[in-house]
Design a protein around this motif. Sequence first.
Motif, PDB file in Angstrom:
ATOM      1  N   SER A  68     -19.633 -37.248  19.802  1.00  0.00           N
ATOM      2  CA  SER A  68     -19.303 -36.535  18.557  1.00  0.00           C
ATOM      3  C   SER A  68     -18.051 -35.696  18.815  1.00  0.00           C
ATOM      4  N   LYS A  69     -16.890 -36.340  18.723  1.00  0.00           N
ATOM      5  CA  LYS A  69     -15.636 -35.667  19.098  1.00  0.00           C
ATOM      6  C   LYS A  69     -15.276 -34.522  18.160  1.00  0.00           C
ATOM      7  N   HIS A  70     -15.565 -34.681  16.873  1.00  0.00           N
ATOM      8  CA  HIS A  70     -15.242 -33.614  15.918  1.00  0.00           C
ATOM      9  C   HIS A  70     -16.045 -32.351  16.242  1.00  0.00           C
ATOM     10  N   MET A 103      -6.643 -35.169  17.674  1.00  0.00           N
ATOM     11  CA  MET A 103      -5.602 -36.204  17.601  1.00  0.00           C
ATOM     12  C   MET A 103      -6.237 -37.592  17.738  1.00  0.00           C
ATOM     13  N   GLU A 104      -7.223 -37.695  18.637  1.00  0.00           N
ATOM     14  CA  GLU A 104      -7.891 -38.989  18.872  1.00  0.00           C
ATOM     15  C   GLU A 104      -8.601 -39.502  17.627  1.00  0.00           C
ATOM     16  N   ILE A 105      -9.153 -38.562  16.832  1.00  0.00           N
ATOM     17  CA  ILE A 105      -9.926 -39.003  15.648  1.00  0.00           C
ATOM     18  C   ILE A 105      -9.109 -38.881  14.362  1.00  0.00           C
ATOM     19  N   GLY A 106      -7.810 -38.623  14.519  1.00  0.00           N
ATOM     20  CA  GLY A 106      -6.924 -38.635  13.357  1.00  0.00           C
ATOM     21  C   GLY A 106      -6.984 -37.412  12.466  1.00  0.00           C
ATOM     22  N   ARG A 107      -7.540 -36.301  12.971  1.00  0.00           N
ATOM     23  CA  ARG A 107      -7.587 -35.056  12.171  1.00  0.00           C
ATOM     24  C   ARG A 107      -6.322 -34.248  12.478  1.00  0.00           C
ATOM     25  N   LEU A 108      -5.197 -34.756  11.982  1.00  0.00           N
ATOM     26  CA  LEU A 108      -3.893 -34.217  12.392  1.00  0.00           C
ATOM     27  C   LEU A 108      -3.589 -32.852  11.787  1.00  0.00           C
ATOM     28  N   SER A 109      -4.060 -32.596  10.574  1.00  0.00           N
ATOM     29  CA  SER A 109      -3.833 -31.276   9.964  1.00  0.00           C
ATOM     30  C   SER A 109      -4.535 -30.179  10.768  1.00  0.00           C
TER      31      SER A 109
END
Length: 289
Positions: A68-70, A103-109
């Motif tokens: 669960s990276k987030h 960054m890995e899961i694309g949550r760039l904001s």
Amino acid sequence: MADQEAKGYEFEKKADKKIQGWTIFGSKYDDAAELYEKAGNSYKIAKSWDKGASAYIKLASCHLKLESKHEAASAYVNAANCYKKTNSQEAVRCLGLAINLLMEIGRLSMAAKHSKEIGEIYESEENLELALEYFERAAELYRGEEVTSTANQCQLKVAQFEAQLEQYPKAIQIFEDVARQSINNNLLKYSVKGYLLCAGICLICKGDTVAINNALEKYQELDPTFSGTRECKFLSDLAVAIDEEDVVKFTDVVKEFDSMTRLDQWKTTLLLRAKNAVKAKEVEEDDLT
């Protein structure tokens, strides 16, 4: 407070025991994660910041085991918030771990937000080189997500740091770029004269009056209303004082502008540098005569 710290210790001890043991039903990491979160929250209430940070780091490890990276990133951010009270370098390290996961899961904001946070930590410590690096990274990430206004705010911080580090051409370019981007935006166009003033002050620090006058012409083309502003007159009068190597005139121009539009610390610092450069030239001229 002592009671909350004791609760935190009990939760953490139970969580450690879960991790070391084994289970038939469910996941030991799920159970431990719940306990580490309770431990972290109890330590936080008790203001036991280092213990709280440690519990949140253990929580992050559990979430990573559960893929669960987030949630792991959120735990690292909570750890960083605790460390901000006691150890800024550990806070930066935890935010860095959170950024990598985001960054890995694309949550760039979110990655951009925490990059900006690291920049603010370095800014508060007056480490301008590293502050600049992280604000620039945040600006790039925000721009990639089309969050233009926040990207510009970060870029303007970069420009300020560049100027403080005497990298004037880089600072001028950023202030001018942001002014250019803002001129056709109904919400942002009123800030343009301020950005052009900042770019102009950087030119004043370079002491090249020809470049200053050329820039003022360019700024009036960019924003036709600029020529009638107090900012334009201010820069023009400063250029004359530099050209005449007149410290008294330079000082009077700054005082007059400041009495109408308060100059902030950044502008004051740069103008003092420029004034000292004029003074040095004046002394040099006196020595030669």
